[in-house]
Write a protein that holds these residues in place. Structure first.
Motif, mmCIF file in Angstrom:
data_model
loop_
_atom_site.group_PDB
_atom_site.id
_atom_site.type_symbol
_atom_site.label_atom_id
_atom_site.label_comp_id
_atom_site.label_asym_id
_atom_site.label_seq_id
_atom_site.Cartn_x
_atom_site.Cartn_y
_atom_site.Cartn_z
ATOM 1 N N LEU A 61 16.084 4.392 18.884
ATOM 2 C CA LEU A 61 15.274 4.757 19.865
ATOM 3 C C LEU A 61 13.888 4.951 19.511
ATOM 4 C CD1 LEU A 61 17.697 6.516 22.329
ATOM 5 C CD2 LEU A 61 17.213 4.033 22.376
ATOM 6 N N PHE A 62 13.594 5.116 18.091
ATOM 7 C CA PHE A 62 12.338 5.893 17.596
ATOM 8 C C PHE A 62 11.630 4.978 16.604
ATOM 9 C CE2 PHE A 62 15.041 9.442 19.369
ATOM 10 C CZ PHE A 62 13.924 10.349 20.043
ATOM 11 N N LEU A 63 10.501 5.066 16.872
ATOM 12 C CA LEU A 63 9.734 4.307 15.909
ATOM 13 C C LEU A 63 9.272 5.231 14.461
ATOM 14 C CD1 LEU A 63 7.935 1.754 15.370
ATOM 15 C CD2 LEU A 63 5.801 3.090 16.346
ATOM 16 N N GLU A 64 9.200 6.320 14.832
ATOM 17 C CA GLU A 64 9.358 7.400 13.817
ATOM 18 C C GLU A 64 9.773 8.768 14.550
ATOM 19 O OE1 GLU A 64 4.686 9.154 13.467
ATOM 20 O OE2 GLU A 64 4.863 6.794 13.134
ATOM 21 N N LYS A 65 9.864 9.729 13.524
ATOM 22 C CA LYS A 65 10.312 10.952 14.267
ATOM 23 C C LYS A 65 9.374 11.427 15.327
ATOM 24 C CE LYS A 65 11.972 15.640 12.897
ATOM 25 N NZ LYS A 65 11.961 16.748 12.035
ATOM 26 N N GLY A 66 10.198 11.711 16.704
ATOM 27 C CA GLY A 66 9.417 12.359 17.786
ATOM 28 C C GLY A 66 8.589 10.942 18.501
ATOM 29 N N VAL A 67 8.660 9.813 17.874
ATOM 30 C CA VAL A 67 7.931 8.733 18.713
ATOM 31 C C VAL A 67 8.800 7.662 19.377
ATOM 32 C CG1 VAL A 67 6.001 7.005 18.509
ATOM 33 C CG2 VAL A 67 5.950 9.333 17.190
ATOM 34 N N LEU A 68 8.956 7.529 20.484
ATOM 35 C CA LEU A 68 9.805 6.652 21.161
ATOM 36 C C LEU A 68 9.268 5.329 20.798
ATOM 37 C CD1 LEU A 68 10.918 8.122 24.600
ATOM 38 C CD2 LEU A 68 12.124 8.001 22.742
ATOM 39 N N ALA A 69 10.154 4.273 20.461
ATOM 40 C CA ALA A 69 9.732 2.823 20.242
ATOM 41 C C ALA A 69 10.190 1.908 21.515
ATOM 42 C CB ALA A 69 10.666 2.487 19.030
ATOM 43 N N ASN A 70 9.527 0.818 21.266
ATOM 44 C CA ASN A 70 9.884 -0.413 22.066
ATOM 45 C C ASN A 70 10.314 -1.447 21.041
ATOM 46 O OD1 ASN A 70 7.579 -2.010 21.136
ATOM 47 N ND2 ASN A 70 6.528 -1.079 23.002
ATOM 48 N N ASN A 71 11.173 -2.611 21.366
ATOM 49 C CA ASN A 71 11.659 -3.640 20.650
ATOM 50 C C ASN A 71 10.682 -4.114 19.846
ATOM 51 O OD1 ASN A 71 14.548 -3.624 21.269
ATOM 52 N ND2 ASN A 71 14.029 -3.909 23.393
ATOM 53 N N GLY A 72 9.274 -4.618 20.577
ATOM 54 C CA GLY A 72 8.408 -5.166 19.788
ATOM 55 C C GLY A 72 7.934 -4.711 18.506
ATOM 56 N N ARG A 104 18.099 7.148 12.405
ATOM 57 C CA ARG A 104 17.205 7.090 11.271
ATOM 58 C C ARG A 104 17.241 6.254 10.110
ATOM 59 N NH1 ARG A 104 19.013 10.636 7.470
ATOM 60 N NH2 ARG A 104 21.135 11.805 7.889
ATOM 61 N N HIS A 105 18.691 5.751 10.102
ATOM 62 C CA HIS A 105 18.769 4.767 8.983
ATOM 63 C C HIS A 105 18.298 3.395 9.215
ATOM 64 C CE1 HIS A 105 21.488 7.887 7.394
ATOM 65 N NE2 HIS A 105 22.014 8.106 8.366
ATOM 66 N N GLN A 106 17.899 3.110 10.428
ATOM 67 C CA GLN A 106 17.423 1.542 10.583
ATOM 68 C C GLN A 106 16.604 0.904 9.735
ATOM 69 O OE1 GLN A 106 15.455 0.355 14.418
ATOM 70 N NE2 GLN A 106 17.589 -0.278 14.732
ATOM 71 N N MET A 107 15.592 1.558 9.343
ATOM 72 C CA MET A 107 14.483 0.992 8.522
ATOM 73 C C MET A 107 14.956 0.937 7.180
ATOM 74 S SD MET A 107 12.525 -0.499 10.573
ATOM 75 C CE MET A 107 12.338 -0.296 12.398
ATOM 76 N N PRO A 108 15.608 2.032 6.521
ATOM 77 C CA PRO A 108 16.149 1.966 5.415
ATOM 78 C C PRO A 108 17.060 0.841 4.904
ATOM 79 C CG PRO A 108 15.705 4.265 5.805
ATOM 80 C CD PRO A 108 15.655 3.310 7.334
ATOM 81 N N MET A 109 17.945 0.593 6.075
ATOM 82 C CA MET A 109 18.879 -0.755 5.869
ATOM 83 C C MET A 109 18.374 -1.758 5.922
ATOM 84 S SD MET A 109 21.873 1.088 5.138
ATOM 85 C CE MET A 109 20.853 2.051 4.211
ATOM 86 N N VAL A 110 17.296 -1.827 6.594
ATOM 87 C CA VAL A 110 16.502 -3.253 6.467
ATOM 88 C C VAL A 110 16.208 -3.437 5.073
ATOM 89 C CG1 VAL A 110 14.241 -4.423 7.065
ATOM 90 C CG2 VAL A 110 15.570 -3.106 8.792
ATOM 91 N N ALA A 111 15.281 -2.486 4.520
ATOM 92 C CA ALA A 111 14.979 -2.757 3.208
ATOM 93 C C ALA A 111 16.185 -2.813 2.012
ATOM 94 C CB ALA A 111 14.206 -1.478 2.605
ATOM 95 N N GLN A 112 17.383 -2.181 2.483
ATOM 96 C CA GLN A 112 18.485 -2.130 1.613
ATOM 97 C C GLN A 112 19.228 -3.710 1.730
ATOM 98 O OE1 GLN A 112 19.900 0.454 -1.067
ATOM 99 N NE2 GLN A 112 19.945 -2.059 -1.416
ATOM 100 N N ALA A 113 19.351 -4.303 2.916
ATOM 101 C CA ALA A 113 19.903 -5.490 2.993
ATOM 102 C C ALA A 113 19.230 -6.419 2.306
ATOM 103 C CB ALA A 113 20.046 -5.719 4.283
ATOM 104 N N VAL A 114 17.797 -6.617 2.352
ATOM 105 C CA VAL A 114 16.924 -7.529 1.995
ATOM 106 C C VAL A 114 17.135 -7.738 0.270
ATOM 107 C CG1 VAL A 114 14.540 -8.572 1.713
ATOM 108 C CG2 VAL A 114 15.335 -7.534 3.874
ATOM 109 N N LEU A 115 17.040 -6.359 -0.195
ATOM 110 C CA LEU A 115 17.162 -6.162 -1.606
ATOM 111 C C LEU A 115 18.593 -6.676 -2.166
ATOM 112 C CD1 LEU A 115 15.275 -2.892 -2.033
ATOM 113 C CD2 LEU A 115 14.518 -4.963 -2.760
ATOM 114 N N LEU A 116 19.691 -6.377 -1.440
ATOM 115 C CA LEU A 116 20.815 -6.958 -1.710
ATOM 116 C C LEU A 116 21.262 -8.438 -1.402
ATOM 117 C CD1 LEU A 116 23.202 -3.755 -1.137
ATOM 118 C CD2 LEU A 116 22.226 -4.827 -3.096
ATOM 119 N N GLY A 117 20.282 -8.966 -0.789
ATOM 120 C CA GLY A 117 20.476 -10.569 -0.482
ATOM 121 C C GLY A 117 20.755 -10.918 0.879
ATOM 122 N N GLY A 118 20.566 -9.927 1.548
ATOM 123 C CA GLY A 118 21.095 -10.265 3.085
ATOM 124 C C GLY A 118 20.022 -10.500 4.120
#
Length: 306
Positions: free
Chosen positions: A249-260, A225-239
């Protein structure tokens, strides 16, 4: 803040995830298809492991890596290829004799870990920068093994992505650079949220970022569940950033994702912050990678605000 973001998609990993999400690719054909899917969704880099096609478990097969890379290169897409060189470090003490590895132990020498990289010469490969209590097992990578592995990667002319799962790994990666074992501007990947390494939070990412060399390029990811928050945080910190089914494995809670879908969601976050995702061609220039068609090292970095 970073306005020009390299977005990696880690498409499969080596963990026991295939039973939890049927979209986790297993065969070389399926792994290549996931890389192509990520490329169409806008990813800059595909990070790949390979798996045993029969069991879905760990594989280190050079031929399977070769098949994945060939299928991706033959497709009508462009994406930077980053293959793992961090396998073969899993240690699980035997229940009756802790001096021996028990079921699930998978140890390779640095030369064995490097074999697919040395033969296939991808644009990037990972270099895991230390040992770690990795969940319920130990990931084994002593300092002298890591020095040997760094020399092999350097001799092959492949750029290493320095994977750091804790603050001490950043320290040792800097040591490799000081010893002349890392050429050019180093590329760090800050790996957050794996028990029991660095936590996936702002304080930890900032602490690790602040210990990087001045000439470092860096990215970060969080698992689950930390995947998307860390995307935003990395960009904001210059990374830069990483997503993919290796880490979540999840797009949102209870919803399985694919890579795309994960790439598209991360791209939207990046764009909503006022940044953009770099193309594979721009990524090669920014990181000074070898062009896969010509073998030429690409030129000076594109600009970006930090």
């Amino acid at each position: 803040m970073n306005r020009n973001v390299i977005l990696t998609c880690a498409v499969t990993g080596a963990g026991d995830t295939t039973a939890r999400n049927p979209n986790v690719p297993v065969t070389p054909k399926a792994i290549a298809a996931s890389c192509i899917e990520a490329a169409h969704a806008g990813a800059s880099i595909a990070h790949i492991h390979v798996r045993d096609p029969e069991t879905g478990g760990i594989s280190h097969s050079t031929e399977q890596f070769r098949e994945v890379m060939e299928r991706v290169r033959e497709a009508d897409v462009d994406i930077v290829m980053n293959i793992t060189a961090g396998g073969g470090g899993d240690w699980i003490p035997d229940a009756t004799d802790p001096t021996r590895g028990g079921p699930g132990t998978d140890i390779q020498t640095p030369a064995e870990r490097h074999a697919p990289v040395g033969e296939l010469l991808p644009e990037l490969c990972t270099l895991d920068c230390g040992s770690l209590n990795f969940g319920d097992m130990v990931y084994v990578n002593p300092a002298d093994w890591l020095r040997e592995h760094a020399r092999l990667v350097q001799a092959a002319g492949v750029k290493p992505e320095l994977e750091c799962f804790d603050l001490g790994h950043v320290w040792f990666a800097r040591q490799l650079q000081q010893e002349g074992l890392i050429d050019g501007d180093p590329l760090y990947q800050l790996c957050l949220g794996i028990p029991w390494g660095a936590e996936a939070d702002t304080e930890t990412m900032l602490a690790m970022r602040n210990k990087l060399p001045a000439n470092a390029n860096w990215a970060a990811f969080g698992i689950g569940r930390h995947q998307m928050p860390m995307v935003a945080q990395a960009v904001l910190l210059g990374g830069h950033a990483r997503v993919g089914l290796e880490d979540n494995l999840f797009l949102e809670k209870g919803v399985l994702a694919n890579n795309g879908q994960l790439v598209e969601k991360a791209s939207t976050i990046i764009e909503n912050l006022g940044a953009r995702v770099m193309t594979p061609a721009e990524t090669r220039v920014h990181l000074k990678l070898r062009d896969p068609m010509t073998g030429r090292i690409m030129g000076n970095a594109v600009g970006g605000d930090v």
